[in-house]
Design a protein around this motif. Structure first.
Motif, PDB file in Angstrom:
ATOM      1  N   LEU A 123       0.801  -1.111   0.007  1.00 34.80           N
ATOM      2  CA  LEU A 123      -0.046   0.003  -0.007  1.00 34.80           C
ATOM      3  C   LEU A 123       0.737   1.309   0.028  1.00 34.80           C
ATOM      4  N   TYR A 124       2.034   1.174   0.669  1.00 37.01           N
ATOM      5  CA  TYR A 124       2.848   2.741   0.976  1.00 37.01           C
ATOM      6  C   TYR A 124       3.353   2.873  -0.488  1.00 37.01           C
ATOM      7  N   ARG A 125       3.750   1.944  -1.324  1.00 39.74           N
ATOM      8  CA  ARG A 125       3.961   2.097  -2.533  1.00 39.74           C
ATOM      9  C   ARG A 125       3.046   2.588  -3.612  1.00 39.74           C
ATOM     10  N   LEU A 126       1.861   2.118  -3.607  1.00 33.92           N
ATOM     11  CA  LEU A 126       0.617   2.635  -4.065  1.00 33.92           C
ATOM     12  C   LEU A 126       0.299   4.282  -3.802  1.00 33.92           C
ATOM     13  N   MET A 127       0.620   4.703  -2.673  1.00 34.31           N
ATOM     14  CA  MET A 127       0.209   5.635  -2.043  1.00 34.31           C
ATOM     15  C   MET A 127       1.328   6.863  -2.534  1.00 34.31           C
ATOM     16  N   GLY A 128       2.582   6.185  -3.204  1.00 34.28           N
ATOM     17  CA  GLY A 128       3.692   7.258  -3.437  1.00 34.28           C
ATOM     18  C   GLY A 128       4.482   7.330  -2.290  1.00 34.28           C
ATOM     19  N   GLY A 129       4.572   6.396  -1.336  1.00 30.20           N
ATOM     20  CA  GLY A 129       5.613   6.332  -0.144  1.00 30.20           C
ATOM     21  C   GLY A 129       6.701   5.662  -0.206  1.00 30.20           C
ATOM     22  N   SER A 130       7.574   5.362   0.723  1.00 33.24           N
ATOM     23  CA  SER A 130       8.739   4.526   0.908  1.00 33.24           C
ATOM     24  C   SER A 130       8.822   3.648   2.196  1.00 33.24           C
ATOM     25  N   ALA A 131       9.543   2.690   2.188  1.00 32.06           N
ATOM     26  CA  ALA A 131       9.642   1.941   3.207  1.00 32.06           C
ATOM     27  C   ALA A 131      10.360   2.409   4.434  1.00 32.06           C
ATOM     28  N   ARG A 132       9.894   3.639   4.860  1.00 34.40           N
ATOM     29  CA  ARG A 132      10.835   4.243   6.086  1.00 34.40           C
ATOM     30  C   ARG A 132      10.482   3.553   7.293  1.00 34.40           C
ATOM     31  N   ALA A 133      11.443   3.725   8.205  1.00 35.24           N
ATOM     32  CA  ALA A 133      11.117   3.407   9.749  1.00 35.24           C
ATOM     33  C   ALA A 133      10.148   4.587  10.250  1.00 35.24           C
ATOM     34  N   VAL A 134       9.172   4.081  10.910  1.00 34.80           N
ATOM     35  CA  VAL A 134       8.097   4.851  11.550  1.00 34.80           C
ATOM     36  C   VAL A 134       8.060   5.098  12.779  1.00 34.80           C
ATOM     37  N   PRO A 135       8.504   5.802  13.620  1.00 34.43           N
ATOM     38  CA  PRO A 135       8.622   5.969  15.081  1.00 34.43           C
ATOM     39  C   PRO A 135       7.167   5.396  15.816  1.00 34.43           C
ATOM     40  N   ALA A 136       7.128   4.448  16.779  1.00 32.40           N
ATOM     41  CA  ALA A 136       6.149   4.050  17.262  1.00 32.40           C
ATOM     42  C   ALA A 136       5.957   4.484  18.931  1.00 32.40           C
ATOM     43  N   TYR A 137       4.744   4.514  19.568  1.00 36.06           N
ATOM     44  CA  TYR A 137       4.713   4.445  20.827  1.00 36.06           C
ATOM     45  C   TYR A 137       3.850   3.481  21.332  1.00 36.06           C
ATOM     46  N   ALA A 138       4.236   2.949  22.479  1.00 32.81           N
ATOM     47  CA  ALA A 138       3.478   1.913  23.228  1.00 32.81           C
ATOM     48  C   ALA A 138       2.081   2.419  23.622  1.00 32.81           C
ATOM     49  N   GLY A 139       1.125   2.140  23.156  1.00 33.77           N
ATOM     50  CA  GLY A 139      -0.315   2.607  23.401  1.00 33.77           C
ATOM     51  C   GLY A 139      -0.874   1.403  24.238  1.00 33.77           C
ATOM     52  N   GLY A 140      -1.906   1.783  25.066  1.00 37.21           N
ATOM     53  CA  GLY A 140      -2.714   1.083  25.915  1.00 37.21           C
ATOM     54  C   GLY A 140      -1.962   0.585  27.406  1.00 37.21           C
ATOM     55  N   VAL A 141      -1.070   1.471  27.660  1.00 40.09           N
ATOM     56  CA  VAL A 141      -0.412   1.284  28.911  1.00 40.09           C
ATOM     57  C   VAL A 141      -1.297   2.090  29.957  1.00 40.09           C
ATOM     58  N   ALA A 142      -1.331   1.693  31.152  1.00 37.96           N
ATOM     59  CA  ALA A 142      -1.967   1.909  32.331  1.00 37.96           C
ATOM     60  C   ALA A 142      -3.345   2.176  32.209  1.00 37.96           C
ATOM     61  N   LEU A 143      -4.057   0.968  31.562  1.00 36.88           N
ATOM     62  CA  LEU A 143      -5.496   0.968  31.417  1.00 36.88           C
ATOM     63  C   LEU A 143      -6.224   0.537  32.677  1.00 36.88           C
TER      64      LEU A 143
END
Length: 379
Positions: A123-143
Motif C-alpha cells: 500500500l505505501y508504494r501505491l500511495m507514493g511512499g517509501s519503506a521508511r522507519a516509523v517511530p512508534a509509541y506503546a499504546g494501551g499502557v495504564a489501562l
C-alpha cells in the motif's frame, strides 16, 4: 474489475471476568470490531476494518444494506468515485452521519487493499511512499489506573523492547494522574516521550490543574480531555499551558477537521483510518494538516488490519507522526484474526508490510467462530 460483493462481519470476544480494564469511558467487558470483505468480479478479495462505534451490528448492517446497494458494480479501483457516491447518497444529507463514516471507512480500506493486490504493490508504494522507519509509541499502557509503582513495571518491558515513547491513560483524578506521570518520568528519565490520553474524562477545571504538572514533566501531548464537540473548552484549555492538545480519533471526515485549522487550538491531529472516512479521506486530512506543518499521528483501531494500514499511511504522507502500537494485553483482533501486522525494532520503529495491499492475511475461520456479542462494551 468491478465490486461484486461486500460482506461485513461484526465480531466480538469477551474480556475474562476480573480482567476488564478501567479507563475514562468505563470498564471493558468485551471487544468488538467490524471486518469488511470486498470481492471483485475477477476474484480479488480486499479486507478492511470499520470501527465498531459501540454499535458493531448496526455498522455492519448499514454496510451490507444501503452502502452495498449504492456501490455494487462500480470499479473497485475508483476509491474517489465510491467515496463520492456514498457521500451524495448517504453521508451528506438525511443519513447516519458518524455511523456512515464508520461504515464507509472499512469499505474504502478494503478497496485500497484490492488496488494494491491488483497492482502487485504494498500500500505505501501505491500511495507514493517509501519503506521508511516509523517511530512508534506503546499504546494501551495504564489501562487499570494502577498505583504508580505498578505502572512503572507495566511500562518497563515495552521500553526494553525498543519503544521510545509510551501513552498513559489518565482521567482518574488529577492528583493520581499526576502521580503516575511523575513516576514514569522519574523511572525512565528525560529521553522518552510520555503521552497522555484522558478519554474525554476531564473538565476545564481538571485541565487547569493538570497542565502545569504536564508542562513541568515535558509531556508530549494531552489527548481528548473533552468530547470532540466541546470546541469552546478546547480553545480555553489551550491557554492553560504549553503541552499540545491532541484530538481526531472522534472527528469524522475532512469537514470536521477543517475547523481545527481555524481554531488554532489543536497541535496534534489523530484521524483514525477506520473512522474518519477511510484511507481516501485520511490522505485528504493529512494534506490539510500539512498546509500548517501539523504532524499527523493516526489513532489505531481494534484490528491488525487498521494497524498495518496506518503504517502504510504514515510512510506515504509528508507530515507523519507516531504510529500507535496497540500493546494491550489479550487483543485477539491483533494476535489471532490476522497475521502479524507489525513488529517493533530495536530503534523504536516499525516498518510497513511488503506483501501486496495492506499485507496481512485474515483468518476467516477465526472470524466466523467469533460472532457479535450484543450489548455495551464498557460498563
Amino acid at each position: 474489475m468491478k465490486i461484486a460483493n461486500i460482506e461485513a462481519f461484526p465480531t466480538s470476544f469477551p474480556v475474562p471476568e476480573g480482567a476488564g480494564v478501567s479507563l475514562g469511558v468505563g470498564r471493558a467487558v468485551k471487544r468488538d470490531a467490524v471486518v469488511v470483505k470486498v470481492t471483485t468480479d475477477d476474484g480479488l478479495v480486499g479486507w478492511g476494518e470499520s470501527h465498531h462505534g459501540r454499535a458493531h451490528t448496526a455498522v455492519a448492517a448499514l454496510l451490507q444494506t444501503t452502502l452495498k446497494r449504492l456501490v455494487l458494480s462500480m470499479e473497485a479501483t475508483d476509491t474517489v468515485g465510491v467515496w463520492q457516491k456514498i457521500y451524495r447518497g448517504q453521508l451528506a444529507s438525511h443519513g447516519m452521519g458518524a455511523g456512515c463514516a464508520l461504515a464507509m471507512s472499512g469499505l474504502d480500506m478494503a478497496l485500497w487493499d484490492i488496488r494494491g493486490k491488483a497492482a502487485g504493490l504494498p500500500l505505501y508504494r501505491l500511495m507514493g511512499g517509501s519503506a521508511r522507519a516509523v517511530p512508534a509509541y506503546a499504546g494501551g499502557v495504564a489501562l487499570g489506573y494502577q498505583p504508580p509503582e505498578e505502572l512503572v513495571e507495566e511500562a518497563r518491558p515495552h521500553l526494553e523492547a525498543g519503544y521510545r515513547a509510551v501513552k498513559l491513560r489518565i482521567g482518574d483524578t488529577v492528583a493520581r494522574d499526576i502521580a503516575r506521570m511523575e513516576a514514569v518520568r522519574q523511572a525512565f528519565g528525560p529521553d522518552i516521550d510520555i503521552l497522555a490520553d484522558a478519554n474525554t474524562a476531564y473538565t476545564l477545571a481538571d485541565v487547569r490543574r493538570v497542565m502545569p504538572a504536564m508542562d513541568a514533566l515535558q509531556m508530549g501531548w494531552l489527548e481528548e480531555p473533552f468530547p470532540p464537540h466541546d470546541t469552546h473548552d478546547y480553545r480555553v484549555a489551550r491557554g492553560y499551558g504549553r503541552t499540545p492538545l491532541a484530538v481526531g480519533e472522534n472527528h469524522f471526515t475532512r469537514f470536521e477537521f477543517a475547523p481545527l485549522l481555524e481554531s488554532d487550538a489543536i497541535g496534534i491531529w489523530q484521524p483514525d483510518l477506520s473512522k474518519c472516512g477511510g484511507i481516501t479521506e485520511a490522505l485528504r486530512i493529512a494534506a490539510m494538516a500539512s498546509a500548517q506543518k501539523i504532524a499527523v499521528h493516526p489513532h489505531s483501531s481494534m484490528t491488525g488490519l487498521n494497524q498495518a494500514a496506518s503504517i502504510h499511511f504514515l510512510c506515504a504522507i509528508d507530515n507523519p507522526g507516531y504510529f500507535e502500537a496497540d500493546v494491550s494485553r489479550g487483543n485477539l483482533f491483533r494476535d489471532a484474526l490476522v497475521s502479524t501486522p507489525w513488529r517493533i525494532g530495536a530503534d523504536g520503529c516499525v516498518r510497513p508490510p511488503e506483501a501486496p495491499g495492506i499485507g496481512v492475511e485474515v483468518d476467516e475461520d477465526w472470524l466466523r467462530a467469533h460472532p457479535a456479542i450484543e450489548g455495551p462494551g464498557y460498563v
